[in-house]
Design a protein around this motif. Structure first.
Motif, PDB file in Angstrom:
ATOM      1  N   ASN A  84       2.651 -10.783  13.394  1.00  0.00           N
ATOM      2  CA  ASN A  84       1.559 -10.592  12.442  1.00  0.00           C
ATOM      3  C   ASN A  84       2.051  -9.807  11.376  1.00  0.00           C
ATOM      4  OD1 ASN A  84      -0.526 -12.134  13.263  1.00  0.00           O
ATOM      5  ND2 ASN A  84      -1.393 -10.385  14.635  1.00  0.00           N
ATOM      6  N   ALA A  85       2.680  -8.810  11.420  1.00  0.00           N
ATOM      7  CA  ALA A  85       3.639  -7.857  10.393  1.00  0.00           C
ATOM      8  C   ALA A  85       4.386  -8.914   9.577  1.00  0.00           C
ATOM      9  CB  ALA A  85       4.444  -6.686  11.088  1.00  0.00           C
ATOM     10  N   LEU A  86       5.281  -9.626  10.144  1.00  0.00           N
ATOM     11  CA  LEU A  86       6.182 -10.656   9.548  1.00  0.00           C
ATOM     12  C   LEU A  86       5.382 -11.550   8.673  1.00  0.00           C
ATOM     13  CD1 LEU A  86       9.015 -11.278  12.163  1.00  0.00           C
ATOM     14  CD2 LEU A  86       9.173  -9.673  10.141  1.00  0.00           C
ATOM     15  N   ALA A  87       4.222 -12.170   9.175  1.00  0.00           N
ATOM     16  CA  ALA A  87       3.499 -12.913   8.437  1.00  0.00           C
ATOM     17  C   ALA A  87       2.595 -12.481   7.363  1.00  0.00           C
ATOM     18  CB  ALA A  87       2.512 -13.607   9.324  1.00  0.00           C
ATOM     19  N   LEU A  88       2.299 -11.036   7.419  1.00  0.00           N
ATOM     20  CA  LEU A  88       1.721 -10.192   6.427  1.00  0.00           C
ATOM     21  C   LEU A  88       2.620 -10.042   5.324  1.00  0.00           C
ATOM     22  CD1 LEU A  88      -1.175  -8.887   5.597  1.00  0.00           C
ATOM     23  CD2 LEU A  88      -0.253  -6.664   6.863  1.00  0.00           C
ATOM     24  N   GLN A  89       4.032  -9.671   5.752  1.00  0.00           N
ATOM     25  CA  GLN A  89       4.984  -9.287   4.632  1.00  0.00           C
ATOM     26  C   GLN A  89       5.378 -10.600   3.877  1.00  0.00           C
ATOM     27  OE1 GLN A  89       9.180  -8.741   6.018  1.00  0.00           O
ATOM     28  NE2 GLN A  89       9.246  -6.985   4.737  1.00  0.00           N
ATOM     29  N   ASP A  90       5.373 -11.720   4.399  1.00  0.00           N
ATOM     30  CA  ASP A  90       5.778 -12.759   3.744  1.00  0.00           C
ATOM     31  C   ASP A  90       4.589 -13.191   2.766  1.00  0.00           C
ATOM     32  OD1 ASP A  90       7.496 -15.564   3.568  1.00  0.00           O
ATOM     33  OD2 ASP A  90       5.507 -16.207   3.955  1.00  0.00           O
ATOM     34  N   ALA A  91       3.385 -13.015   3.118  1.00  0.00           N
ATOM     35  CA  ALA A  91       2.235 -13.255   2.193  1.00  0.00           C
ATOM     36  C   ALA A  91       2.204 -12.312   0.944  1.00  0.00           C
ATOM     37  CB  ALA A  91       0.790 -13.283   3.006  1.00  0.00           C
ATOM     38  N   MET A  92       2.623 -11.114   1.293  1.00  0.00           N
ATOM     39  CA  MET A  92       2.923 -10.146   0.282  1.00  0.00           C
ATOM     40  C   MET A  92       4.204 -10.438  -0.693  1.00  0.00           C
ATOM     41  SD  MET A  92       2.129  -6.443   2.189  1.00  0.00           S
ATOM     42  CE  MET A  92       0.514  -6.039   2.727  1.00  0.00           C
ATOM     43  N   ARG A  93       4.984 -11.009  -0.063  1.00  0.00           N
ATOM     44  CA  ARG A  93       6.168 -11.269  -0.927  1.00  0.00           C
ATOM     45  C   ARG A  93       5.831 -12.353  -1.960  1.00  0.00           C
ATOM     46  NH1 ARG A  93       8.893 -15.793  -0.794  1.00  0.00           N
ATOM     47  NH2 ARG A  93       8.241 -16.218   1.185  1.00  0.00           N
ATOM     48  N   ARG A  94       4.947 -13.306  -1.673  1.00  0.00           N
ATOM     49  CA  ARG A  94       4.439 -14.359  -2.544  1.00  0.00           C
ATOM     50  C   ARG A  94       3.643 -14.058  -3.739  1.00  0.00           C
ATOM     51  NH1 ARG A  94       3.726 -17.207   2.653  1.00  0.00           N
ATOM     52  NH2 ARG A  94       1.326 -17.023   2.563  1.00  0.00           N
ATOM     53  N   VAL A  95       3.205 -12.687  -3.558  1.00  0.00           N
ATOM     54  CA  VAL A  95       2.361 -12.102  -4.648  1.00  0.00           C
ATOM     55  C   VAL A  95       3.046 -10.941  -5.256  1.00  0.00           C
ATOM     56  CG1 VAL A  95       0.132 -13.113  -4.026  1.00  0.00           C
ATOM     57  CG2 VAL A  95       1.002 -10.867  -3.351  1.00  0.00           C
ATOM     58  N   ASP A  96       4.607 -10.883  -5.123  1.00  0.00           N
ATOM     59  CA  ASP A  96       5.197  -9.914  -5.881  1.00  0.00           C
ATOM     60  C   ASP A  96       4.897  -8.356  -5.112  1.00  0.00           C
ATOM     61  OD1 ASP A  96       6.958 -11.985  -7.102  1.00  0.00           O
ATOM     62  OD2 ASP A  96       5.362 -11.801  -8.721  1.00  0.00           O
ATOM     63  N   LEU A  97       4.218  -8.364  -4.212  1.00  0.00           N
ATOM     64  CA  LEU A  97       4.053  -7.115  -3.537  1.00  0.00           C
ATOM     65  C   LEU A  97       5.051  -6.661  -2.519  1.00  0.00           C
ATOM     66  CD1 LEU A  97       1.788  -4.936  -3.385  1.00  0.00           C
ATOM     67  CD2 LEU A  97       0.588  -6.000  -1.654  1.00  0.00           C
ATOM     68  N   VAL A  98       5.934  -5.649  -2.920  1.00  0.00           N
ATOM     69  CA  VAL A  98       7.055  -5.228  -2.082  1.00  0.00           C
ATOM     70  C   VAL A  98       6.649  -4.470  -0.853  1.00  0.00           C
ATOM     71  CG1 VAL A  98       9.277  -3.940  -1.964  1.00  0.00           C
ATOM     72  CG2 VAL A  98       8.229  -5.136  -4.038  1.00  0.00           C
TER      73      VAL A  98
END
Length: 238
Positions: A84-98
Motif C-alpha cells: 500500500n505504501a508503494l501504491a501511495l507513493q506512486d500516486a503521489m509521484r503522479r501529482v509531483d508530490l515528493v
C-alpha cells in the motif's frame, strides 16, 4: 489565509480507506482523491508523515490465512502495508508530490529501512514520509505504529482517517440518532470503550499527551479543515 493549526502531522490511513467501494484491493480513483487531499495540506507548508494499514490487500487472502499462526499472519499483513505504501507513493509521484517510503521490515530493493533521523530530515525538507510494515513486530496493530511513529516524529497530532466522520455514541449506520462527539478526553474514550484506536495506541498517546483526531477521509476538504483547526471529526486529547 489563516495559518494551519498544526505544522507536523501523522496521518493514519487504514487499508480499507484505499478500497473505495471495492471488496478488497486498491481503488485508483479513491487513492488519487486521498493524495489530492494530502497535497492540499502539504502546499500549506504542513509536514506530513503517513502510517498505512494493509487490511484491503490482506482481506483478499484472509480465507487462506484462516487457522494460520498469528505471528506469520501478522508478518503477511505487514508486507501488505508495504504494498500500500508503494501504491501511495506512486500516486503521489503522479501529482509531483515528493515522498519517501520507509519500512520497519528490511526490504531494501523497494523501500528504505526505517531510520528516525532520516525521516525527520525528509519532513523538514517538505517530503511526505510513508511508513510501511507497522512497528515491524507481530501482535501490534498499525494503530499502535501510528502512535509510536507520531511520537518519534515529534508530530503535533495523529489524524486517524476513516470512513466515519468522527467518534459516535453508537454505530451511526445502525443507529441514525447516534451523536458525534466533538471532543473527548483520553480517559473518557478508554472508560467508554469507544472505537478511537486500539487500547495500546490510545494509552501511548495519552501517556505522551499526543492528541488524536478521528475524521472521514471521504469528506472533501476534511483533512484541510482538521489541519486548520476547524470543527471536523472528533478530537481526543488530555
Amino acid at each position: 489565509m489563516a495559518a494551519p493549526a498544526y505544522k507536523r502531522i501523522l496521518l493514519k490511513l487504514s487499508g480499507e480507506a484505499l478500497m473505495g467501494n471495492d471488496s478488497y484491493g486498491i481503488n485508483r480513483e479513491t487513492i488519487e482523491r486521498i493524495v489530492a487531499e494530502v497535497k492540499e495540506v502539504v502546499d500549506l507548508g504542513v509536514q506530513v508523515a503517513v502510517v498505512i494499514g494493509g487490511g484491503n490487500i490482506f482481506r483478499g487472502v484472509a480465507p487462506a490465512a484462516a487457522g494460520m499462526d498469528r505471528a506469520t499472519a501478522d508478518y503477511m499483513g505487514m508486507m501488505a502495508t508495504v504494498m500500500n505504501a508503494l501504491a501511495l507513493q506512486d500516486a503521489m509521484r503522479r501529482v509531483d508530490l515528493v515522498s519517501r517510503v520507509q519500512s520497519a521490515l528490511t526490504i531494501e530493493q523497494v523501500a528504505e529501512p526505517y531510520i528516525r533521523g532520516k525521516a525527520i530530515r525528509y519532513l523538514e525538507e517538505g517530503k511526505v514520509v510513508i511508513f510501511g510494515a507497522g512497528t515491524g513486530n507481530p501482535f501490534f496493530t498499525t494503530d499502535t505504529a501510528a502512535a509510536l511513529r507520531g511520537m518519534e516524529m515529534n508530530a503535533e497530532i495523529v489524524l486517524k482517517a476513516t470512513k466515519v466522520d468522527g467518534v459516535y455514541t453508537d454505530d451511526p449506520k445502525t443507529h441514525p440518532d447516534a451523536m458525534r462527539y466533538k471532543s473527548l478526553t483520553f480517559d473518557e474514550a478508554i472508560m467508554r470503550n469507544l472505537k478511537v484506536m486500539d487500547a495500546t495506541a490510545l494509552t501511548l498517546c495519552r501517556d505522551q499527551k499526543l492528541p488524536i483526531n478521528v475524521f472521514s477521509i471521504f469528506k472533501q476538504g476534511a483533512l484541510k479543515r482538521v489541519v486548520m483547526g476547524e470543527d471536523e471529526g472528533t478530537l481526543v486529547s488530555p
